[in-house]
Write a protein that holds these residues in place. Structure first.
Motif, PDB file in Angstrom:
ATOM      1  N   LEU A   1       0.333  -0.958  -0.013  1.00 63.28           N
ATOM      2  CA  LEU A   1      -0.222   0.024  -0.064  1.00 63.28           C
ATOM      3  C   LEU A   1       0.790   1.251  -0.362  1.00 63.28           C
ATOM      4  CD1 LEU A   1      -2.902  -1.058   2.514  1.00 63.28           C
ATOM      5  CD2 LEU A   1      -3.215  -1.076  -0.328  1.00 63.28           C
ATOM      6  N   ALA A   2       2.202   1.126   0.914  1.00 64.21           N
ATOM      7  CA  ALA A   2       2.674   2.012   0.336  1.00 64.21           C
ATOM      8  C   ALA A   2       3.524   2.590  -0.715  1.00 64.21           C
ATOM      9  CB  ALA A   2       4.675   1.575   1.528  1.00 64.21           C
ATOM     10  N   ARG A   3       3.159   1.801  -1.946  1.00 65.45           N
ATOM     11  CA  ARG A   3       4.050   2.185  -3.110  1.00 65.45           C
ATOM     12  C   ARG A   3       3.346   3.309  -3.496  1.00 65.45           C
ATOM     13  NH1 ARG A   3       4.916   1.999  -8.882  1.00 65.45           N
ATOM     14  NH2 ARG A   3       6.217   0.581  -9.070  1.00 65.45           N
ATOM     15  N   GLU A   4       3.421   3.619  -4.520  1.00 65.64           N
ATOM     16  CA  GLU A   4       3.010   4.781  -5.145  1.00 65.64           C
ATOM     17  C   GLU A   4       2.130   3.728  -6.732  1.00 65.64           C
ATOM     18  OE1 GLU A   4       3.504   8.741  -7.925  1.00 65.64           O
ATOM     19  OE2 GLU A   4       5.782   7.731  -6.720  1.00 65.64           O
ATOM     20  N   ARG A   5       1.058   4.596  -6.808  1.00 70.61           N
ATOM     21  CA  ARG A   5       0.076   3.987  -7.537  1.00 70.61           C
ATOM     22  C   ARG A   5       1.595   3.827  -9.307  1.00 70.61           C
ATOM     23  NH1 ARG A   5      -5.864   5.731  -9.328  1.00 70.61           N
ATOM     24  NH2 ARG A   5      -6.041   4.243 -11.315  1.00 70.61           N
ATOM     25  N   PRO A   6       1.337   3.164  -9.987  1.00 71.39           N
ATOM     26  CA  PRO A   6       1.807   3.241 -11.053  1.00 71.39           C
ATOM     27  C   PRO A   6       1.166   3.518 -12.742  1.00 71.39           C
ATOM     28  CG  PRO A   6       1.235   0.809 -11.055  1.00 71.39           C
ATOM     29  CD  PRO A   6       0.655   1.399  -9.384  1.00 71.39           C
ATOM     30  N   CYS A   7       1.779   3.973 -13.476  1.00 67.81           N
ATOM     31  CA  CYS A   7       0.827   4.188 -14.620  1.00 67.81           C
ATOM     32  C   CYS A   7       1.254   3.469 -15.448  1.00 67.81           C
ATOM     33  CB  CYS A   7       1.281   5.321 -15.118  1.00 67.81           C
ATOM     34  SG  CYS A   7       0.019   6.581 -16.089  1.00 67.81           S
ATOM     35  N   ALA A   8       0.904   2.351 -15.513  1.00 65.90           N
ATOM     36  CA  ALA A   8       1.356   0.936 -16.964  1.00 65.90           C
ATOM     37  C   ALA A   8       0.705   0.034 -15.919  1.00 65.90           C
ATOM     38  CB  ALA A   8       2.903   0.846 -15.901  1.00 65.90           C
ATOM     39  N   PRO A   9       0.280  -1.278 -17.598  1.00 65.73           N
ATOM     40  CA  PRO A   9      -0.171  -2.272 -17.306  1.00 65.73           C
ATOM     41  C   PRO A   9       0.055  -2.678 -16.337  1.00 65.73           C
ATOM     42  CG  PRO A   9       0.497  -1.647 -19.238  1.00 65.73           C
ATOM     43  CD  PRO A   9       1.168  -0.352 -18.897  1.00 65.73           C
TER      44      PRO A   9
ATOM     45  N   GLN B   1      -8.135  -6.751  -0.842  1.00 62.68           N
ATOM     46  CA  GLN B   1      -8.705  -6.501  -2.153  1.00 62.68           C
ATOM     47  C   GLN B   1      -9.676  -5.482  -2.284  1.00 62.68           C
ATOM     48  OE1 GLN B   1     -11.679  -9.761  -2.749  1.00 62.68           O
ATOM     49  NE2 GLN B   1     -11.045  -9.101  -5.397  1.00 62.68           N
ATOM     50  N   LYS B   2     -10.175  -4.973  -0.809  1.00 65.54           N
ATOM     51  CA  LYS B   2     -11.642  -3.928  -0.701  1.00 65.54           C
ATOM     52  C   LYS B   2     -11.049  -3.003  -0.240  1.00 65.54           C
ATOM     53  CE  LYS B   2     -14.292  -6.965   2.801  1.00 65.54           C
ATOM     54  NZ  LYS B   2     -14.740  -7.429   3.934  1.00 65.54           N
ATOM     55  N   GLN B   3      -9.291  -2.835   0.059  1.00 63.59           N
ATOM     56  CA  GLN B   3      -9.206  -1.470   0.341  1.00 63.59           C
ATOM     57  C   GLN B   3      -8.844  -0.634  -0.766  1.00 63.59           C
ATOM     58  OE1 GLN B   3      -5.891  -0.047   2.864  1.00 63.59           O
ATOM     59  NE2 GLN B   3      -6.962  -1.343   5.163  1.00 63.59           N
ATOM     60  N   ILE B   4      -8.297  -1.665  -1.901  1.00 63.89           N
ATOM     61  CA  ILE B   4      -8.346  -1.054  -2.994  1.00 63.89           C
ATOM     62  C   ILE B   4      -8.636  -1.049  -4.687  1.00 63.89           C
ATOM     63  CG2 ILE B   4      -5.609  -1.417  -2.406  1.00 63.89           C
ATOM     64  CD1 ILE B   4      -5.651  -3.102  -4.106  1.00 63.89           C
ATOM     65  N   GLY B   5      -9.845  -1.807  -4.020  1.00 67.75           N
ATOM     66  CA  GLY B   5     -11.178  -2.626  -4.802  1.00 67.75           C
ATOM     67  C   GLY B   5     -11.352  -1.063  -5.547  1.00 67.75           C
ATOM     68  N   VAL B   6     -12.054   0.073  -4.913  1.00 68.14           N
ATOM     69  CA  VAL B   6     -12.079   1.011  -5.793  1.00 68.14           C
ATOM     70  C   VAL B   6     -11.312   2.369  -6.082  1.00 68.14           C
ATOM     71  CG1 VAL B   6     -13.470   3.259  -5.017  1.00 68.14           C
ATOM     72  CG2 VAL B   6     -14.342   1.192  -3.972  1.00 68.14           C
ATOM     73  N   ASP B   7      -9.470   2.419  -5.782  1.00 66.43           N
ATOM     74  CA  ASP B   7      -9.140   3.446  -6.684  1.00 66.43           C
ATOM     75  C   ASP B   7      -8.628   2.878  -7.305  1.00 66.43           C
ATOM     76  OD1 ASP B   7      -9.879   5.132  -4.422  1.00 66.43           O
ATOM     77  OD2 ASP B   7      -8.124   4.370  -3.105  1.00 66.43           O
ATOM     78  N   ARG B   8      -8.000   0.828  -7.547  1.00 66.07           N
ATOM     79  CA  ARG B   8      -7.307   0.554  -8.435  1.00 66.07           C
ATOM     80  C   ARG B   8      -8.082  -0.418  -9.429  1.00 66.07           C
ATOM     81  NH1 ARG B   8      -1.322  -0.345  -5.230  1.00 66.07           N
ATOM     82  NH2 ARG B   8      -1.760   1.549  -3.542  1.00 66.07           N
ATOM     83  N   THR B   9      -9.093  -0.378 -10.074  1.00 68.43           N
ATOM     84  CA  THR B   9      -9.513  -1.107 -10.797  1.00 68.43           C
ATOM     85  C   THR B   9      -8.598  -1.526 -11.948  1.00 68.43           C
ATOM     86  OG1 THR B   9     -10.548   1.509 -12.472  1.00 68.43           O
ATOM     87  CG2 THR B   9     -11.876   0.436 -10.407  1.00 68.43           C
ATOM     88  N   ASP B  10      -8.225  -0.824 -12.427  1.00 67.37           N
ATOM     89  CA  ASP B  10      -7.272  -0.865 -13.066  1.00 67.37           C
ATOM     90  C   ASP B  10      -5.858  -1.981 -13.123  1.00 67.37           C
ATOM     91  OD1 ASP B  10      -3.649   1.344 -13.110  1.00 67.37           O
ATOM     92  OD2 ASP B  10      -5.377   1.518 -11.516  1.00 67.37           O
TER      93      ASP B  10
END
Length: 209
Positions: A42-50, A68-77
């Protein structure tokens, strides 16, 4: 700008599993990043890559299903592939209902995981392209002048140029000029295109409509 190099995140508290999966991912031509806990990930910055996430269910700090619950909304990619040594039907159902792309019980065949990762990365690419398209569409709409946005809202609501002019207190000729600039700036080839763009943007209905 979206990077074209796919990333595969691996979150498992077992170092031997992490190393094995890291090697497998590298051999398949993707870039692996490993984490021993959900908090580290979770401390890792969200990547802009597949990308995709290969996630162990039984983590010591925050278990995989909670992550999964925590990141499901923010990281749909970022599709999730669950791995576990003690899977159950209710657990699998919960994970899949929440959007997991696969649920594998250890030990699993390497090719099965590779296929799942490949599918997940393709899904990620599509989601990222959709996000990029929406970002461009929002920026283009925001770049319109206030009057152009007003004209666009009335036009997509179904009003004729004369009616738009009456609503805004401007001439029909002026409406036509604004409408032409809107079509050009929004890269709309037809009114149907413009209506579709407005729907994608979730624009509110025109005042009084």
């Amino acid at each position: 700008m979206i990077s074209t190099t796919p990333l595969v995140f691996i979150v498992d508290d077992d170092v031997s599993v992490r190393e094995s999966l890291e090697s497998l991912v590298e051999c398949a031509g993707w870039t692996p990043e490993t984490f021993s806990s959900a908090r580290d990930f979770l401390a890792r910055e969200r990547p802009c890559a597949p990308c995709c996430l290969v996630l162990d269910v039984g983590l010591p700090d925050l278990n995989g299903l909670d992550l999964q619950k925590q990141i499901g909304v923010d990281r749909t990619d970022m599709p999730i592939i669950f791995i576990t040594g003690y899977g159950s039907v209710p657990m699998t159902v919960q994970a899949m209902k929440a959007g997991a792309i696969e649920f594998l019980t250890k030990p699993f065949d390497d090719e099965v995981l590779i296929t799942a990762i490949s599918h997940a990365i393709d899904t990620s690419r599509i989601a990222l392209a959709r996000e990029e398209g929406m970002r461009t569409l929002r920026e283009t709409h925001e770049a319109l002048s206030r009057r152009e946005r007003e004209v666009m809202a009335l036009v997509v609501s179904g009003l004729l140029n004369k009616q738009v002019g009456s609503e805004l207190g401007i001439s029909e000729i002026t409406v036509k000029a604004h409408r032409g600039r809107v079509m050009q700036k929004m890269n709309a080839n037809s009114l149907a295109d413009l209506v579709n763009m407005a729907a994608r943007l979730g624009l509110p209905a025109a005042p009084g409509r």
